[in-house]
Design an enzyme around this catalytic site. Structure first.
Site, PDB file in Angstrom:
ATOM      1  N   ARG A  37      -5.340  -3.260  11.121  1.00  0.00           N
ATOM      2  CA  ARG A  37      -4.327  -3.976  11.906  1.00  0.00           C
ATOM      3  C   ARG A  37      -4.888  -4.467  13.243  1.00  0.00           C
ATOM      4  O   ARG A  37      -4.431  -5.476  13.770  1.00  0.00           O
ATOM      5  CB  ARG A  37      -3.096  -3.099  12.091  1.00  0.00           C
ATOM      6  N   ARG A  89      -7.657  12.506  12.912  1.00  0.00           N
ATOM      7  CA  ARG A  89      -6.269  12.203  12.605  1.00  0.00           C
ATOM      8  C   ARG A  89      -5.475  13.495  12.402  1.00  0.00           C
ATOM      9  O   ARG A  89      -5.971  14.461  11.825  1.00  0.00           O
ATOM     10  CB  ARG A  89      -6.169  11.307  11.362  1.00  0.00           C
ATOM     11  N   GLU A 134       3.680   0.431  12.501  1.00  0.00           N
ATOM     12  CA  GLU A 134       2.585  -0.319  11.888  1.00  0.00           C
ATOM     13  C   GLU A 134       2.652  -1.813  12.195  1.00  0.00           C
ATOM     14  O   GLU A 134       1.676  -2.532  12.005  1.00  0.00           O
ATOM     15  CB  GLU A 134       2.578  -0.090  10.379  1.00  0.00           C
ATOM     16  N   LYS A 146       0.832  -1.205   0.000  1.00  0.00           N
ATOM     17  CA  LYS A 146       0.000   0.000   0.000  1.00  0.00           C
ATOM     18  C   LYS A 146       0.862   1.248   0.000  1.00  0.00           C
ATOM     19  O   LYS A 146       0.606   2.200  -0.742  1.00  0.00           O
ATOM     20  CB  LYS A 146      -0.932  -0.004   1.215  1.00  0.00           C
ATOM     21  N   HIS A 206      -3.068   6.775  14.692  1.00  0.00           N
ATOM     22  CA  HIS A 206      -3.261   6.030  13.451  1.00  0.00           C
ATOM     23  C   HIS A 206      -4.758   5.860  13.197  1.00  0.00           C
ATOM     24  O   HIS A 206      -5.554   6.719  13.553  1.00  0.00           O
ATOM     25  CB  HIS A 206      -2.505   4.703  13.520  1.00  0.00           C
ATOM     26  N   SER A 261       3.458  12.415  12.500  1.00  0.00           N
ATOM     27  CA  SER A 261       3.414  11.498  11.359  1.00  0.00           C
ATOM     28  C   SER A 261       4.505  11.823  10.359  1.00  0.00           C
ATOM     29  O   SER A 261       4.637  12.982   9.924  1.00  0.00           O
ATOM     30  CB  SER A 261       2.055  11.572  10.665  1.00  0.00           C
ATOM     31  N   SER A 262       5.249  10.799   9.953  1.00  0.00           N
ATOM     32  CA  SER A 262       6.237  10.978   8.891  1.00  0.00           C
ATOM     33  C   SER A 262       5.567  11.297   7.563  1.00  0.00           C
ATOM     34  O   SER A 262       6.213  11.824   6.647  1.00  0.00           O
ATOM     35  CB  SER A 262       7.084   9.713   8.742  1.00  0.00           C
ATOM     36  N   GLN A 263       4.272  10.991   7.431  1.00  0.00           N
ATOM     37  CA  GLN A 263       3.561  11.270   6.183  1.00  0.00           C
ATOM     38  C   GLN A 263       3.501  12.764   5.879  1.00  0.00           C
ATOM     39  O   GLN A 263       3.341  13.146   4.720  1.00  0.00           O
ATOM     40  CB  GLN A 263       2.156  10.683   6.221  1.00  0.00           C
ATOM     41  N   ARG A 273      -4.240   3.164  18.816  1.00  0.00           N
ATOM     42  CA  ARG A 273      -3.893   1.742  18.853  1.00  0.00           C
ATOM     43  C   ARG A 273      -3.377   1.291  20.212  1.00  0.00           C
ATOM     44  O   ARG A 273      -3.573   0.126  20.584  1.00  0.00           O
ATOM     45  CB  ARG A 273      -2.862   1.426  17.751  1.00  0.00           C
TER      46      ARG A 273
END
Length: 456
Positions: free
Chosen positions: A417, A148, A345, A45, A372, A194-196, A376
């Site tokens: 997940r 988020r 993840e 993904k 996430h 977030s690294s995104q 989580r």
């Protein structure tokens, strides 16, 4: 839109393999003996969605071979299509669906709305693309998507002079008022959540008039391998990209080359199957495992031996064998203390493994996974403790002390997940019922089919 209710008339990754649940949920199958199986896993993904963005911004058509067909990738396709990018499905040689031909738009056009679902890559990677389009583009998604973190992308676009209206929320929904150009230049953001945030700005930066010189200002930077994946994908398309120092990245303005790309199997999606080898006392082989990769899931080859696994890495496959049973009749799985800041993840599936170890485990460096698809850390503690486990939340991690588990309901929180973690627990504990196994469609629509195949 509910995560388990997903329909795409033109792009349908499921075929006839949709997960089937009763009104009560999906009763996780229990392993009656050690498993011994060989499996292939669909495409990554993370790689698919990065390559979709780069192909959409390239200087000509590109073909993605063996891409992932899932809810997250379909949302990315539909978001790019709304901006004018064209897509054509082509017969693929692999066993998980078609290849995909991507033709960039002559001119990106906004005046549209993009549904992000619960996909972090869509809600973060596409706003910079929309800034390059002409006209307003509104972004929204599932209910939890509005919780988020988005501040890194929003602040980054504001810092580049992009007109973005979020009413001060720092989260979805918001509207990007694209003008067809972004000046680019020096920029500072905090990517601690977030690294995104970093990847989002780097992916489009070659199309900015001055490129970008991006600095991360926060105290920590989670999931650094995902940024390295972005850098490698840019470099493969001829973009001049660099990381002159830790926490700083540069992208020069210039063309993004149109190339054909082979998408690797999703190594993180291999995690529940490899963990299953240890929980059942058996072995699992994953085919197509690359010798060299930027995927975080590759760390399973070094993480699982910390729990006692025996790992064999062949030319195109990875095999994981369970350790020998302990003298007292335990599974021989060792507890482990791990800093998983680069591999957040993988945490949910590893927590399930730790629940069956012969001793306690502590996972740290993972406070960011509270943001996430769900919180989580809280979700894992709640669900395992609800089945008799002993899991404690730490400021940036979890402490897992093995305890006898019993059957019961396992909530997935619309998180793929969390759903696969419930399936792992069910291998060794009868009567575990996952409330929403269909949410695995986010990144692995074939999960239940592969799980049943694994169990023979």
């Amino acid at each position: 839109m509910q995560l388990s209710r997903y329909s795409a008339p033109e792009f349908d990754p499921y075929g006839d393999d949709r997960p089937v649940e009763t009104d009560e949920g999906w009763r996780a199958p229990t392993a009656s003996q050690p498993i011994a199986t060989t499996l292939s896993i669909p495409g990554s993904k993370s790689l698919t969605n990065r390559e979709l963005v780069l192909a959409a911004l390239a200087d000509g058509p590109s073909t993605l071979r063996a891409p992932l067909w899932s809810r997250d990738s379909e949302l990315m396709v539909e978001g790019l299509r709304a901006l004018g990018v064209r897509f054509e499905r082509m017969p693929g040689a692999g066993g998980f669906g078609d290849d995909l031909r991507v033709t960039p738009a002559d001119e990106l056009l906004g005046s549209t709305t993009i549904d992000c679902g619960l996909a972090g890559t869509v809600m973060r990677f596409l706003p910079p693309v929309a800034a390059l389009a002409l006209g307003p583009t509104t972004f929204d998604g599932d209910e939890y998507a509005r919780k988020r973190p988005m501040s890194g992308v929003i602040d980054g676009l504001h810092g580049l002079g992009v007109d973005l209206d979020d009413d001060g929320r720092g989260a979805l929904p918001f509207t990007v008022h694209g003008t067809g150009r972004v000046a680019g230049g020096a920029l500072e953001i905090d990517a601690s959540a977030s690294s995104q945030f970093v990847s989002a700005l780097l992916l489009s930066a070659a199309r900015f008039e001055q490129g970008v010189d991006l600095r991360h200002t926060g105290e920590r930077l989670p999931s650094l391998p995902h940024i390295e994946m972005t850098v490698a994908a840019l470099a493969a398309r001829g973009v001049e990209v660099g990381a002159p120092e830790l926490g700083r990245w540069t992208v020069a303005p210039g063309p993004i080359a149109a190339i054909d790309v082979d998408i690797e199997p999703d190594l993180s999606n291999a995690a529940p199957f490899l963990v299953a080898a240890l929980v059942t006392g058996g072995s699992v082989t994953i085919t197509g495992w690359p010798r060299s990769t930027t995927q975080v899931g590759a760390q399973l080859a070094t993480i699982l031996p910390r729990f006692g696994a025996i790992v064999e890495h062949g030319d195109d496959r990875l095999t994981v064998h369970a350790p020998a049973a302990s003298p007292d009749g335990g599974r021989g799985i060792r507890g482990a203390d791990l800093d998983l800041s680069e591999a957040g993840e993988l945490v949910p599936n590893l927590v399930a493994l730790a629940a069956f170890a012969d001793g306690p485990s502590t996972f740290t460096g993972i406070g960011h996974i509270r943001h996430h698809e769900t919180d989580r850390l809280a979700a894992l503690a709640s669900e395992l403790n609800g089945l008799g486990g002993r899991v404690s939340e730490l400021d940036d991690g979890l402490r897992i002390e093995p305890a006898p588990l019993h059957g019961g309901d396992w909530r997935a929180y619309a998180d793929h997940r969390m759903a696969t973690t419930g399936a792992i627990v069910g291998l060794a504990v009868a009567g575990v019922v996952v409330d929403d196994i269909a949410c695995t469609s986010k990144t692995l629509p074939q999960f239940t089919e592969l799980w049943e195949r694994m169990l023979g």
